[in-house]
Scaffold this motif. Structure first.
Motif, PDB file in Angstrom:
ATOM      1  N   ILE A 229       0.853  -1.193   0.000  1.00  0.00           N
ATOM      2  CA  ILE A 229       0.000   0.000   0.000  1.00  0.00           C
ATOM      3  C   ILE A 229       0.888   1.243   0.000  1.00  0.00           C
ATOM      4  CG2 ILE A 229      -1.681   1.319   1.356  1.00  0.00           C
ATOM      5  CD1 ILE A 229      -2.744  -1.382   2.383  1.00  0.00           C
ATOM      6  N   PRO A 230       0.694   2.163  -0.928  1.00  0.00           N
ATOM      7  CA  PRO A 230       1.581   3.335  -1.010  1.00  0.00           C
ATOM      8  C   PRO A 230       1.497   4.230   0.216  1.00  0.00           C
ATOM      9  CG  PRO A 230       0.297   3.068  -3.028  1.00  0.00           C
ATOM     10  CD  PRO A 230      -0.285   2.131  -2.018  1.00  0.00           C
ATOM     11  N   ALA A 231       2.599   4.910   0.479  1.00  0.00           N
ATOM     12  CA  ALA A 231       2.597   5.930   1.526  1.00  0.00           C
ATOM     13  C   ALA A 231       1.732   7.120   1.138  1.00  0.00           C
ATOM     14  CB  ALA A 231       4.027   6.388   1.811  1.00  0.00           C
ATOM     15  N   PHE A 232       1.407   7.240  -0.144  1.00  0.00           N
ATOM     16  CA  PHE A 232       0.524   8.316  -0.596  1.00  0.00           C
ATOM     17  C   PHE A 232      -0.901   8.137  -0.093  1.00  0.00           C
ATOM     18  CE2 PHE A 232       3.683   8.271  -4.184  1.00  0.00           C
ATOM     19  CZ  PHE A 232       4.218   9.518  -3.942  1.00  0.00           C
ATOM     20  N   ASP A 233      -1.296   6.917   0.283  1.00  0.00           N
ATOM     21  CA  ASP A 233      -2.670   6.688   0.747  1.00  0.00           C
ATOM     22  C   ASP A 233      -2.892   7.426   2.057  1.00  0.00           C
ATOM     23  OD1 ASP A 233      -2.728   5.023  -1.432  1.00  0.00           O
ATOM     24  OD2 ASP A 233      -3.714   3.377  -0.389  1.00  0.00           O
ATOM     25  N   LEU A 234      -3.925   8.225   2.097  1.00  0.00           N
ATOM     26  CA  LEU A 234      -4.213   9.015   3.298  1.00  0.00           C
ATOM     27  C   LEU A 234      -4.701   8.139   4.446  1.00  0.00           C
ATOM     28  CD1 LEU A 234      -6.015  12.081   1.658  1.00  0.00           C
ATOM     29  CD2 LEU A 234      -3.633  11.916   2.405  1.00  0.00           C
ATOM     30  N   TYR A 235      -5.345   7.028   4.108  1.00  0.00           N
ATOM     31  CA  TYR A 235      -5.942   6.168   5.129  1.00  0.00           C
ATOM     32  C   TYR A 235      -5.548   4.716   4.823  1.00  0.00           C
ATOM     33  CZ  TYR A 235      -8.592  10.466   5.471  1.00  0.00           C
ATOM     34  OH  TYR A 235      -8.951  11.788   5.569  1.00  0.00           O
ATOM     35  N   PRO A 236      -4.309   4.323   5.124  1.00  0.00           N
ATOM     36  CA  PRO A 236      -3.815   3.011   4.686  1.00  0.00           C
ATOM     37  C   PRO A 236      -4.585   1.829   5.254  1.00  0.00           C
ATOM     38  CG  PRO A 236      -2.238   4.092   6.160  1.00  0.00           C
ATOM     39  CD  PRO A 236      -3.261   5.114   5.786  1.00  0.00           C
ATOM     40  N   MET A 237      -5.051   1.908   6.498  1.00  0.00           N
ATOM     41  CA  MET A 237      -5.819   0.789   7.036  1.00  0.00           C
ATOM     42  C   MET A 237      -7.171   0.666   6.347  1.00  0.00           C
ATOM     43  SD  MET A 237      -3.918  -0.877   8.944  1.00  0.00           S
ATOM     44  CE  MET A 237      -5.178  -2.019   9.517  1.00  0.00           C
ATOM     45  N   THR A 238      -7.726   1.797   5.927  1.00  0.00           N
ATOM     46  CA  THR A 238      -8.960   1.753   5.143  1.00  0.00           C
ATOM     47  C   THR A 238      -8.679   1.143   3.770  1.00  0.00           C
ATOM     48  OG1 THR A 238      -9.751   3.723   6.287  1.00  0.00           O
ATOM     49  CG2 THR A 238     -10.882   3.128   4.256  1.00  0.00           C
ATOM     50  N   SER A 239      -7.524   1.478   3.183  1.00  0.00           N
ATOM     51  CA  SER A 239      -7.131   0.854   1.911  1.00  0.00           C
ATOM     52  C   SER A 239      -7.065  -0.653   2.048  1.00  0.00           C
ATOM     53  CB  SER A 239      -5.762   1.376   1.458  1.00  0.00           C
ATOM     54  OG  SER A 239      -5.805   2.725   1.100  1.00  0.00           O
ATOM     55  N   LEU A 240      -6.507  -1.122   3.156  1.00  0.00           N
ATOM     56  CA  LEU A 240      -6.386  -2.558   3.377  1.00  0.00           C
ATOM     57  C   LEU A 240      -7.765  -3.225   3.400  1.00  0.00           C
ATOM     58  CD1 LEU A 240      -4.641  -5.041   4.022  1.00  0.00           C
ATOM     59  CD2 LEU A 240      -4.739  -4.370   6.436  1.00  0.00           C
ATOM     60  N   GLN A 241      -8.699  -2.636   4.131  1.00  0.00           N
ATOM     61  CA  GLN A 241     -10.043  -3.208   4.209  1.00  0.00           C
ATOM     62  C   GLN A 241     -10.745  -3.154   2.855  1.00  0.00           C
ATOM     63  OE1 GLN A 241     -11.136  -4.903   6.859  1.00  0.00           O
ATOM     64  NE2 GLN A 241      -9.095  -4.463   7.693  1.00  0.00           N
ATOM     65  N   THR A 242     -10.557  -2.069   2.113  1.00  0.00           N
ATOM     66  CA  THR A 242     -11.173  -1.962   0.791  1.00  0.00           C
ATOM     67  C   THR A 242     -10.599  -3.006  -0.148  1.00  0.00           C
ATOM     68  OG1 THR A 242     -11.530   0.419   1.076  1.00  0.00           O
ATOM     69  CG2 THR A 242     -11.572  -0.430  -1.170  1.00  0.00           C
ATOM     70  N   ARG A 243      -9.290  -3.202  -0.094  1.00  0.00           N
ATOM     71  CA  ARG A 243      -8.671  -4.231  -0.930  1.00  0.00           C
ATOM     72  C   ARG A 243      -9.260  -5.613  -0.618  1.00  0.00           C
ATOM     73  NH1 ARG A 243      -2.361  -3.640  -2.233  1.00  0.00           N
ATOM     74  NH2 ARG A 243      -2.378  -1.617  -3.241  1.00  0.00           N
ATOM     75  N   LYS A 244      -9.359  -5.962   0.642  1.00  0.00           N
ATOM     76  CA  LYS A 244      -9.902  -7.273   1.000  1.00  0.00           C
ATOM     77  C   LYS A 244     -11.308  -7.459   0.432  1.00  0.00           C
ATOM     78  CE  LYS A 244      -7.320  -7.915   5.335  1.00  0.00           C
ATOM     79  NZ  LYS A 244      -7.446  -8.017   6.819  1.00  0.00           N
ATOM     80  N   ARG A 245     -12.122  -6.418   0.539  1.00  0.00           N
ATOM     81  CA  ARG A 245     -13.510  -6.504   0.066  1.00  0.00           C
ATOM     82  C   ARG A 245     -13.581  -6.645  -1.452  1.00  0.00           C
ATOM     83  NH1 ARG A 245     -16.502  -2.136  -1.508  1.00  0.00           N
ATOM     84  NH2 ARG A 245     -15.109  -0.712  -0.400  1.00  0.00           N
TER      85      ARG A 245
END
Length: 284
Positions: A229-245
């Protein structure tokens, strides 16, 4: 610049375009992943930058010509273009012209989000004024994303450029959606928060075939592993959950994926392996 790729997905005709390339810091593109790992996947230059593509998608859907994203902002000064390794010209308009498509022929523009490298050709200079480049198009964007673009905070303000947003707002070009929305039969947007809160992905479904335009949820095929997950992502843990979904959805539906920033061939499919998620290229 790569050739224009054509594909027919059910009732949709697709042209995978290129708006050239840009260069971004490799460490930022791969977040917590150590350089010895990511540098095997994306070779950095002497400034530690990696090459990214800019891959807008043109869709013919019945009587509509739909453009997914408008490429990068080249209206900025020479310093900006040098930092990101940009050419002075905008190849997207040239590629549309090769297909016989003029800006006024586009009836819909769908934005995954409004960062300068995704919405840069929203506007251009016409007789000393910034005007919408695609004057007859409705611009589809999540309500949250438009609000964040107009009122960025300290962390996000470098990524948004008001000159790509305000002229469209003034002329009533934006059509905001909230959550999942079907834009045309078989063409829908789904929220994909993480990179920004208001980011969305675009999906096509026709005659049993599916495609997803990934936005910056998975900008490169090399970023397919869950934690890349890039450091550019403002909300990396949210990115993780979105990816899983969305990964489960894309695997189950055998989705063809168009990676927004893939510098070579932009198409692939997701795989689940013993080492986790990976992406394999798909050549049409």
């Amino acid at each position: 610049m790569r050739p224009i790729l054509y594909h027919k997905l059910g009732n949709f005709e697709l042209w995978f375009l290129s708006d050239g390339e840009l260069w971004l810091d490799g460490g930022s593109m791969f977040g917590i992943v150590p350089r010895p790992l990511w540098s095997k996947l994306a070779i950095p230059d002497e400034q530690n930058r990696v090459r990214l593509g800019l891959n807008p998608l043109l869709i013919r859907a019945r009587n509509h010509l739909v453009l997914i994203e408008t490429g990068i902002d080249r209206k900025a000064d020479e310093k900006f273009r040098r930092i990101y390794g940009l050419s002075d010209t905008n190849p997207l308009l040239g590629q549309l012209a090769l297909l016989g498509v003029e800006p006024q022929d586009i009836s819909l523009v769908v934005h995954t989000h409004l960062h300068f490298d995704h919405a840069g050709l929203n506007t251009r200079w016409v007789e000393g004024r910034l005007r919408p480049t695609f004057p007859k198009a409705r611009h589809i964007v999540q309500k949250q994303e438009l609000e964040d673009a107009l009122h960025p905070h300290e962390r996000s303000q470098a990524s948004y450029r008001l000159e790509n947003v305000e002229p469209l707002l003034e002329e009533g070009c934006f059509e905001v959606v909230e959550g999942e929305a079907e834009i045309l039969p078989g063409l829908q947007v789904l929220p994909a928060p993480g990179h920004t809160l208001g980011m969305q992905v675009v999906e096509l479904a026709s005659e049993g075939q599916n495609l997803a335009y990934t936005g910056d949820l998975v900008a490169l095929s090399a970023q397919a592993p869950l934690l890349y997950i890039p450091a550019f992502d403002l909300y990396p843990m949210t990115s993780l959950q979105t990816r899983k979904r969305l990964y489960e959805r894309w695997l189950e539906g055998r989705y063809l994926l168009c990676f927004t920033h893939e510098p070579g061939h932009p198409l692939g499919r997701l795989m689940r392996t013993e080492k986790g998620y990976q992406a394999e290229p798909v050549y049409l």
